[in-house]
Scaffold this motif. Structure first.
Motif, PDB file in Angstrom:
ATOM      1  N   GLU A 261      -1.934  95.786  87.342  1.00  0.00           N
ATOM      2  CA  GLU A 261      -0.791  95.062  87.889  1.00  0.00           C
ATOM      3  C   GLU A 261       0.242  94.769  86.804  1.00  0.00           C
ATOM      4  OE1 GLU A 261      -3.508  93.727  87.004  1.00  0.00           O
ATOM      5  OE2 GLU A 261      -3.431  91.574  86.710  1.00  0.00           O
ATOM      6  N   VAL A 262      -0.209  94.570  85.553  1.00  0.00           N
ATOM      7  CA  VAL A 262       0.730  94.325  84.467  1.00  0.00           C
ATOM      8  C   VAL A 262       1.522  95.588  84.172  1.00  0.00           C
ATOM      9  CG1 VAL A 262       0.958  93.637  82.052  1.00  0.00           C
ATOM     10  CG2 VAL A 262      -0.771  92.554  83.491  1.00  0.00           C
ATOM     11  N   ALA A 263       0.828  96.719  84.081  1.00  0.00           N
ATOM     12  CA  ALA A 263       1.509  97.986  83.798  1.00  0.00           C
ATOM     13  C   ALA A 263       2.508  98.324  84.901  1.00  0.00           C
ATOM     14  CB  ALA A 263       0.484  99.108  83.655  1.00  0.00           C
ATOM     15  N   LEU A 264       2.111  98.125  86.155  1.00  0.00           N
ATOM     16  CA  LEU A 264       3.017  98.441  87.265  1.00  0.00           C
ATOM     17  C   LEU A 264       4.232  97.525  87.265  1.00  0.00           C
ATOM     18  CD1 LEU A 264       3.672 100.006  89.833  1.00  0.00           C
ATOM     19  CD2 LEU A 264       2.346  98.320  91.111  1.00  0.00           C
ATOM     20  N   THR A 265       4.040  96.259  86.938  1.00  0.00           N
ATOM     21  CA  THR A 265       5.177  95.334  86.906  1.00  0.00           C
ATOM     22  C   THR A 265       6.177  95.751  85.846  1.00  0.00           C
ATOM     23  OG1 THR A 265       3.748  93.524  87.666  1.00  0.00           O
ATOM     24  CG2 THR A 265       5.839  92.920  86.660  1.00  0.00           C
ATOM     25  N   HIS A 266       5.710  96.154  84.676  1.00  0.00           N
ATOM     26  CA  HIS A 266       6.625  96.653  83.650  1.00  0.00           C
ATOM     27  C   HIS A 266       7.344  97.913  84.140  1.00  0.00           C
ATOM     28  CE1 HIS A 266       5.904  93.996  80.266  1.00  0.00           C
ATOM     29  NE2 HIS A 266       4.615  94.027  80.523  1.00  0.00           N
ATOM     30  N   ALA A 267       6.651  98.765  84.862  1.00  0.00           N
ATOM     31  CA  ALA A 267       7.291  99.979  85.393  1.00  0.00           C
ATOM     32  C   ALA A 267       8.368  99.619  86.411  1.00  0.00           C
ATOM     33  CB  ALA A 267       6.241 100.888  86.015  1.00  0.00           C
ATOM     34  N   ARG A 268       8.079  98.659  87.298  1.00  0.00           N
ATOM     35  CA  ARG A 268       9.097  98.222  88.261  1.00  0.00           C
ATOM     36  C   ARG A 268      10.314  97.644  87.548  1.00  0.00           C
ATOM     37  NH1 ARG A 268       4.847  95.229  92.135  1.00  0.00           N
ATOM     38  NH2 ARG A 268       4.458  96.881  93.662  1.00  0.00           N
ATOM     39  N   ASN A 269      10.066  96.862  86.519  1.00  0.00           N
ATOM     40  CA  ASN A 269      11.174  96.271  85.776  1.00  0.00           C
ATOM     41  C   ASN A 269      12.029  97.350  85.121  1.00  0.00           C
ATOM     42  OD1 ASN A 269      12.520  93.854  84.653  1.00  0.00           O
ATOM     43  ND2 ASN A 269      11.784  94.651  82.710  1.00  0.00           N
ATOM     44  N   ALA A 270      11.384  98.391  84.574  1.00  0.00           N
ATOM     45  CA  ALA A 270      12.136  99.498  83.967  1.00  0.00           C
ATOM     46  C   ALA A 270      12.959 100.229  85.013  1.00  0.00           C
ATOM     47  CB  ALA A 270      11.174 100.459  83.274  1.00  0.00           C
ATOM     48  N   LEU A 271      12.404 100.436  86.194  1.00  0.00           N
ATOM     49  CA  LEU A 271      13.163 101.081  87.268  1.00  0.00           C
ATOM     50  C   LEU A 271      14.365 100.237  87.671  1.00  0.00           C
ATOM     51  CD1 LEU A 271      10.213 102.337  89.505  1.00  0.00           C
ATOM     52  CD2 LEU A 271      11.774 103.762  88.175  1.00  0.00           C
ATOM     53  N   SER A 272      14.155  98.920  87.735  1.00  0.00           N
ATOM     54  CA  SER A 272      15.254  98.020  88.092  1.00  0.00           C
ATOM     55  C   SER A 272      16.373  98.078  87.059  1.00  0.00           C
ATOM     56  CB  SER A 272      14.719  96.591  88.216  1.00  0.00           C
ATOM     57  OG  SER A 272      15.769  95.673  88.416  1.00  0.00           O
TER      58      SER A 272
ATOM     59  N   VAL B 259       9.179  92.204  89.589  1.00  0.00           N
ATOM     60  CA  VAL B 259       9.594  92.753  88.293  1.00  0.00           C
ATOM     61  C   VAL B 259       9.241  91.822  87.138  1.00  0.00           C
ATOM     62  CG1 VAL B 259      11.490  94.040  89.341  1.00  0.00           C
ATOM     63  CG2 VAL B 259      11.921  91.763  88.403  1.00  0.00           C
ATOM     64  N   SER B 260       8.613  90.686  87.430  1.00  0.00           N
ATOM     65  CA  SER B 260       8.230  89.732  86.385  1.00  0.00           C
ATOM     66  C   SER B 260       6.716  89.751  86.210  1.00  0.00           C
ATOM     67  CB  SER B 260       8.684  88.319  86.752  1.00  0.00           C
ATOM     68  OG  SER B 260       8.130  87.368  85.859  1.00  0.00           O
ATOM     69  N   VAL B 261       6.255  89.851  84.953  1.00  0.00           N
ATOM     70  CA  VAL B 261       4.813  89.858  84.708  1.00  0.00           C
ATOM     71  C   VAL B 261       4.191  88.506  85.043  1.00  0.00           C
ATOM     72  CG1 VAL B 261       4.822  91.683  82.972  1.00  0.00           C
ATOM     73  CG2 VAL B 261       5.217  89.309  82.266  1.00  0.00           C
ATOM     74  N   ARG B 262       5.006  87.485  85.228  1.00  0.00           N
ATOM     75  CA  ARG B 262       4.457  86.191  85.648  1.00  0.00           C
ATOM     76  C   ARG B 262       4.149  86.169  87.132  1.00  0.00           C
ATOM     77  NH1 ARG B 262       6.656  80.727  84.553  1.00  0.00           N
ATOM     78  NH2 ARG B 262       4.464  80.282  84.973  1.00  0.00           N
ATOM     79  N   THR B 263       4.759  87.072  87.916  1.00  0.00           N
ATOM     80  CA  THR B 263       4.545  87.066  89.365  1.00  0.00           C
ATOM     81  C   THR B 263       4.382  88.487  89.904  1.00  0.00           C
ATOM     82  OG1 THR B 263       6.957  87.040  89.676  1.00  0.00           O
ATOM     83  CG2 THR B 263       5.804  84.904  89.724  1.00  0.00           C
ATOM     84  N   PRO B 264       3.393  89.235  89.451  1.00  0.00           N
ATOM     85  CA  PRO B 264       3.223  90.598  89.974  1.00  0.00           C
ATOM     86  C   PRO B 264       2.822  90.572  91.450  1.00  0.00           C
ATOM     87  CG  PRO B 264       1.327  89.974  88.662  1.00  0.00           C
ATOM     88  CD  PRO B 264       2.335  88.872  88.490  1.00  0.00           C
TER      89      PRO B 264
END
Length: 818
Positions: free
Chosen positions: A317-328, A125-130
């Protein structure tokens, strides 16, 4: 965001544990082993089948997965990962975790739930560690450049038990603001195999978004289309890969379906998502558990917003990480953050480079845009290398790939050249303004280059209520010089009235250079003022043998200061000399009438020991008053007309803020000799005030430029009134500090470079409009700083920075990057 790749191979070991190998771009390769509690994984996955999952369950599961990978037996993987992450902490970059899991029994484990206690969160969920599932393929991604809009095919087969209409409406609502970037074709209702194949044949799509059922049919992943008989038609990975095999434009497939991301635990590479990637689709996102409507809506909204409208647009990978974070964040009581799985063979995660215009479209000016461009360059370089393999790609594809790489490199080079040119322009102009050019400009041009003219026509500090002028105007003059009356007698009478009224200081902008027969009354008035401890300061305009030109009877009774306010013929300067420091050795320093009057009014002594290039200090019994010097200049032959200064003298000057004539000549601050002598003004008006006496008959006027072009004729006493008002206010109009002036030059140079290099400005007319808007915005800032902070910006050099940088980059762009 710039990423280092951190590859983690996960393979079964002979003892039932795991064999690990980590490899990074910059920190080498390290092997290790770990233990995996398979029973605990299975028990937790049973709990994940529920709709609601407690957050602590996810955290515990994430820790279990982390212990089986990063927290390996020898600690090598975690140490290696920490080294990579630490190396990027100062720059704000990230580490892309690329899982390399080839064994199906291990690939079915939802590694996307990895949780690090040291980082206090889920890695994914962090863009630093997708987290991505990386599939290494010796094949190119294909041309990443596409002219807008990106074409998306949305496939929604009829399914009575799914609220697909709601998800469709929300998806289209999400894409509506992006209509200039993404266009959608919706295939809904009865979607049979032939209808889907026909849609793909009719148009080249870059993105396919599937909304519907997905499951396993035995061991194979399947998607549910619609059969001719109305029953579900289950298509497997083999059919989907065959369908997309000859569509090289397809860059991303999103399977917003149940279990689309799951792989078979028995046969390798039969999972729908991974099969599509191995067939050549650069990236596939699929769900490894059932996804609910609200979760699917949130996921799509955030994914496409960041994929097409963020600083990191085009990077999956950046877009997906932001999506995971929003889901979380939106569904904390569920497993939503671990639902989407990204399979990709894009080494740098770049899928789209949406360009418009010519070769230089999308110049990466910002740091984020630059890192995106560098990732694109690296991705394209990987493609060019892949095309070198025998039998890979046609000559046309190879040429296109090399051309795309060269265009990206040229955009990055132009960006760097533009910034260098802007900095060089600002540095050059700053050097010229500080050491070479500015001190040698004509005084009139030098002073007018500051930003005073922007606001002095409509914004100024009100006249102090401690200041009053008493004027003998033209209408009174004739009456006061009729015998037995005389001008000096009139001055004496007014001074007596002012002393009686309790004036604190009296300043005379009147020359008393020569002795006259009628000096008795004036000498008596000056003596009376001295006895009453009311300082009287007179103005001089010449020296006699190095001493002030004052009639001997008055010399011991008054203080004095020069009353020079400029060249009578062409005065438009907005600064007046406070101190004249003679060039000849031993020459006295001569204070201005305004400074000497202000010192008398504040009961202060003037510290002559200070360097008048910086400030003057007035020492009072209670405090020190600092008067900052705005400019120091060398007197010229023209200045020597004042006769209190000689060519070569140093003039310590300060800027004067002009008050409107209506205010200067209004009744609140100006009265006439007749008003004072005939009692038409209450004497209390002058109590504790600094009173300036002046004549207007035969007095010279000075040309003053106010605002954008208004020219006014003002008397010298009106200029002195504004100078006194500024001293009384305690404010100093001063040029902005040198480093800040340079910063503004650099900013304006950057604006000029951007206007010349930004490819969205397709014609010279639009580029010139950009520069005009930048200049107007700058003038607004300059006006605000002058009005609020009394800071003066050097508008000439700042605007020159804009123009020079614009022309330099425009020339470079046309000469070397056309």
């Amino acid at each position: 965001m710039r990423y280092q790749n951190f590859d983690l191979w996960i393979e079964p070991d002979v003892d039932g544990g795991l064999r690990l190998r980590s490899c990074s771009d910059c920190h080498g390769e390290y092997p290790d082993t770990a233990a995996l509690d398979a029973d605990a994984v299975r028990r937790t996955e049973v709990r994940l089948a529920d709709t609601k999952v407690a957050p602590e369950t996810l955290v515990d599961f994430g820790k279990l997965l982390y212990a089986a990978t990063f927290a390996s037996r020898g600690g090598q993987v975690e140490w290696h990962f920490a080294q990579c992450l630490g190396a990027t902490s100062d720059t704000g970059d990230g580490v892309r975790v690329r899982l390399r899991v080839a064994v199906p029994a291990l690939a079915v484990i939802p590694w996307e739930f990895l949780y690090s206690e040291k980082l206090h969160g889920f890695l994914g969920v962090s863009v630093r560690t997708p987290i991505v599932r990386y599939v290494e393929l010796p094949r190119p991604i294909g041309l990443l450049e596409t002219t807008p809009p990106v074409r998306m095919l949305v496939v929604i087969p009829a399914a009575g038990d799914l609220a697909t209409e709601v998800e469709k409406v929300e998806l289209l609502k999400t894409l509506e603001p992006l209509k200039n970037v993404v266009t959608t074709t919706v295939l809904d209702g009865a979607v049979a195999r032939d209808r889907l194949a026909a849609a793909l044949a009719a148009e080249s799509f870059q993105l396919l978004h599937f909304i519907g059922h997905g499951d396993f049919d035995g061991e194979a992943a399947v998607l549910a289309l619609n059969g001719e008989d109305g029953e579900p038609d289950l298509v497997d990975a083999a059919w989907m890969t065959a369908l997309l095999r000859n569509h090289p434009s397809m860059k991303l497939v999103v399977l917003n379906s149940c279990r689309g991301g799951e792989v078979s635990p028995i046969k390798p590479f039969v999972g729908m998502a991974e099969s599509l990637v191995r067939e050549g689709v650069p990236a596939v996102i699929a769900m490894q558990y059932a996804i609910h409507d609200r979760e699917a809506i949130t996921f799509s909204r955030v994914l496409y917003r960041y994929l097409f409208a963020s600083e990191d647009k085009g990077r999956i990978e950046v877009a997906l990480t932001h999506a995971r974070n929003a889901l979380s964040a939106e569904f904390p009581q569920s497993k939503a953050l671990g639902l989407p799985v990204l399979f990709t063979h894009a080494r740098e995660g770049v899928l789209f480079n949406v360009v418009s215009g010519g070769t230089l479209a999308g110049l990466p000016i910002s740091r984020a845009a630059l890192t995106g461009a560098e990732a694109l360059r690296d991705e394209q370089a990987n493609d060019v290398e892949a095309y070198k393999s025998p039998g890979v790609g046609s000559p046309e594809e190879i040429t296109a790939a090399r051309g795309a790489l060269e265009r990206t490199k040229r955009r990055i080079r132009l960006r760097n050249v533009s910034i260098a040119a802007a900095c060089a322009s600002a540095l050059l102009l700053f050097f010229l303004s500080t050491w070479l050019g500015f001190p040698y400009l004509p005084p009139r041009l030098r002073v007018e280059s500051y930003a005073v003219w922007l606001t002095d026509a409509f914004d100024h500090d009100a006249l102090s209520d401690r200041l009053t002028t008493v004027i003998m105007d033209s209408s009174e003059y004739a009456g006061f010089i009729q015998p037995p009356q005389s001008l000096r007698t009139a001055h004496a009478q007014v001074i007596n009235r002012l002393v009686e009224a309790g004036a604190k200081t009296i300043a005379l902008n009147i020359r008393l250079a020569d002795a006259r027969p009628d000096d008795d009354s004036l000498a008596a008035a000056l003596q009376r003022a001295k006895d009453a401890q009311v300082p009287v300061v007179i103005g001089i305009d010449s020296l006699r043998g190095g001493a002030p030109a004052i009639a001997p009877r008055f010399a011991a009774l008054v203080r004095w200061g020069h009353a020079c306010v400029g060249d009578e013929q062409r005065h438009s300067a907005k600064m007046l000399p406070l101190v004249i420091a003679g060039a000849a050795p031993g020459s006295p320093r001569i204070h201005s009438l305004a400074l000497e009057s202000f010192a008398a009014f504040t009961s202060a002594g003037i510290n002559d020991a200070l360097d008048v290039r910086h400030e003057i200090r007035l020492l009072t019994p209670d405090s020190v008053i600092r008067v900052a010097i705005s400019e120091t200049v060398i007197a010229t032959a023209d200045d020597a007309r004042c006769r209190t200064m000689a060519a070569g003298d140093t003039l310590a000057e300060h800027f004067v803020e002009y008050s409107p004539l209506a205010e200067l000549r209004g009744k609140a601050h100006r009265v006439s000799y007749g008003d004072v002598l005939q009692g038409r003004v209450p004497l209390s008006t002058f109590r504790n005030r600094l009173v300036l006496l002046a004549l207007e008959q035969h007095a010279p006027t000075f040309e003053v430029r106010r605002g954008l072009g208004s020219i006014e004729q003002r008397y010298g006493h009106e200029l002195l009134t504004d100078e006194l008002n500024l001293l009384l206010s305690g404010k100093t109009l001063r040029p902005m500090a040198g480093w800040a002036q340079f910063g503004m030059m650099l900013l304006m140079a950057a604006a000029g470079a951007a206007g010349a290099a930004w490819s969205r400005l397709k014609s010279l007319r639009w580029r010139l409009l950009w520069c005009g808007v930048a200049a107007i915005a700058y003038l607004g800032v300059a006006a605000a700083l002058y009005s609020r902070q009394h800071l003066l910006l050097n508008t000439m050099y700042h605007l020159a920075s804009l123009v020079v940088s614009f022309l330099a980059v425009l020339l470079i762009r046309r000469r070397w990057f056309a």
